[in-house]
Design a protein around this motif. Structure first.
Motif, short mmCIF file in Angstrom:
data_model
loop_
_atom_site.label_atom_id
_atom_site.label_comp_id
_atom_site.label_asym_id
_atom_site.label_seq_id
_atom_site.Cartn_x
_atom_site.Cartn_y
_atom_site.Cartn_z
N GLN A 40 48.01 51.50 54.72
CA GLN A 40 49.17 49.98 54.24
C GLN A 40 48.06 48.62 54.92
N GLY A 41 48.80 48.04 53.69
CA GLY A 41 48.02 46.75 54.00
C GLY A 41 46.23 45.61 53.78
N VAL A 42 45.82 47.43 52.96
CA VAL A 42 44.50 47.23 52.59
C VAL A 42 44.45 47.28 50.93
N GLN A 43 43.68 46.36 50.42
CA GLN A 43 43.62 46.45 48.79
C GLN A 43 42.28 46.48 48.38
N VAL A 44 41.53 47.62 47.39
CA VAL A 44 40.67 48.54 47.40
C VAL A 44 39.90 48.44 45.92
N LEU A 45 38.70 47.77 45.89
CA LEU A 45 38.47 47.47 44.67
C LEU A 45 37.29 48.83 44.32
N VAL A 46 36.47 48.70 42.91
CA VAL A 46 35.37 49.46 43.36
C VAL A 46 34.80 48.54 41.73
N SER A 47 33.26 47.67 42.18
CA SER A 47 32.51 46.40 41.36
C SER A 47 31.73 47.41 40.93
N VAL A 48 31.42 47.75 40.10
CA VAL A 48 30.36 48.17 39.02
C VAL A 48 29.75 47.29 37.64
N GLU A 49 28.22 47.14 38.11
CA GLU A 49 27.97 46.04 37.05
C GLU A 49 27.04 47.41 35.91
N GLY A 50 27.54 46.17 34.85
CA GLY A 50 27.10 46.99 33.55
C GLY A 50 25.72 47.07 32.87
N ALA A 51 25.76 47.45 31.55
CA ALA A 51 24.72 47.31 31.12
C ALA A 51 24.36 46.05 30.76
N ASP A 52 25.51 45.04 30.73
CA ASP A 52 25.70 43.92 30.22
C ASP A 52 25.32 43.11 31.68
N GLY A 53 24.54 43.33 32.61
CA GLY A 53 25.13 42.40 33.29
C GLY A 53 26.19 42.12 33.50
N ILE A 54 27.20 42.53 32.99
CA ILE A 54 28.31 41.90 33.92
C ILE A 54 28.66 42.73 34.71
N TRP A 55 29.63 42.31 36.11
CA TRP A 55 30.31 43.11 36.70
C TRP A 55 31.53 43.23 36.73
N ARG A 56 32.67 44.10 36.29
CA ARG A 56 33.56 44.58 36.69
C ARG A 56 34.45 45.36 37.55
N GLU A 57 35.43 44.79 38.45
CA GLU A 57 36.51 45.51 39.37
C GLU A 57 36.96 46.40 38.88
N PHE A 58 37.34 47.69 39.76
CA PHE A 58 38.24 48.77 38.77
C PHE A 58 38.99 48.88 40.17
N GLU A 59 40.57 49.54 40.19
CA GLU A 59 41.09 50.14 41.81
C GLU A 59 40.51 51.30 41.76
N SER A 60 41.92 51.87 42.80
CA SER A 60 40.85 53.42 42.92
C SER A 60 41.72 54.54 42.02
N ASN A 61 42.00 53.80 41.05
CA ASN A 61 42.34 54.98 39.90
C ASN A 61 41.38 55.40 38.92
N ALA A 62 40.08 53.82 38.98
CA ALA A 62 39.23 53.57 38.17
C ALA A 62 39.29 53.67 37.14
N LYS A 63 40.25 53.76 36.08
CA LYS A 63 40.76 54.02 34.43
C LYS A 63 41.11 52.88 33.54
N ARG A 64 40.83 51.47 34.82
CA ARG A 64 40.57 49.89 33.96
C ARG A 64 40.42 48.84 34.82
N PRO A 65 39.67 47.81 34.00
CA PRO A 65 39.18 46.79 35.03
C PRO A 65 40.68 46.28 35.27
N VAL A 66 40.25 45.37 36.35
CA VAL A 66 41.01 44.25 37.04
C VAL A 66 41.37 43.06 36.76
N SER A 67 41.64 42.20 36.50
CA SER A 67 41.05 41.38 35.47
C SER A 67 42.34 39.50 36.66
N GLY A 68 42.21 39.33 37.54
CA GLY A 68 42.08 38.10 37.83
C GLY A 68 42.04 37.71 39.04
#
Length: 81
Positions: free
Chosen positions: A51-79
């Motif tokens: 409870q009360g913990v938000q977790v993100l997985v931030s992965v750098e792409g080949a294009d150098g852009i970092w994208r954040e995913f929630e623990s389901n790792a299905k789609r990037p989180v925006s905003g």
């Protein structure tokens, strides 16, 4: 709410290892990028169940852009950051 971010870069270090960082602190090393991402997703699910913990997985792409995913790792989180 506490936030935990796992970071995995696109490129390995000079020894050929991928590092997983948690909130900017190196924690684990892996021989493949896939293993590093799998570890981060697994750990994010465990921590995200608290409870009360938000977790993100931030992965750098080949294009150098970092994208954040929630623990389901299905789609990037925006905003969120």
């Amino acid at each position: 709410m506490a936030m935990v971010i796992y970071d995995i870069s696109f490129h390995p270090d000079v020894a050929g290892l991928w590092h997983v960082q948690v909130n900017g602190v190196p924690t684990e090393n892996f021989e493949t990028r896939i293993a590093a991402i799998a570890y981060a997703v697994q750990q994010s699910k465990l921590i995200g169940a608290q409870q009360g913990v938000q977790v993100l997985v931030s992965v750098e792409g080949a294009d150098g852009i970092w994208r954040e995913f929630e623990s389901n790792a299905k789609r990037p989180v925006s905003g969120l950051l």
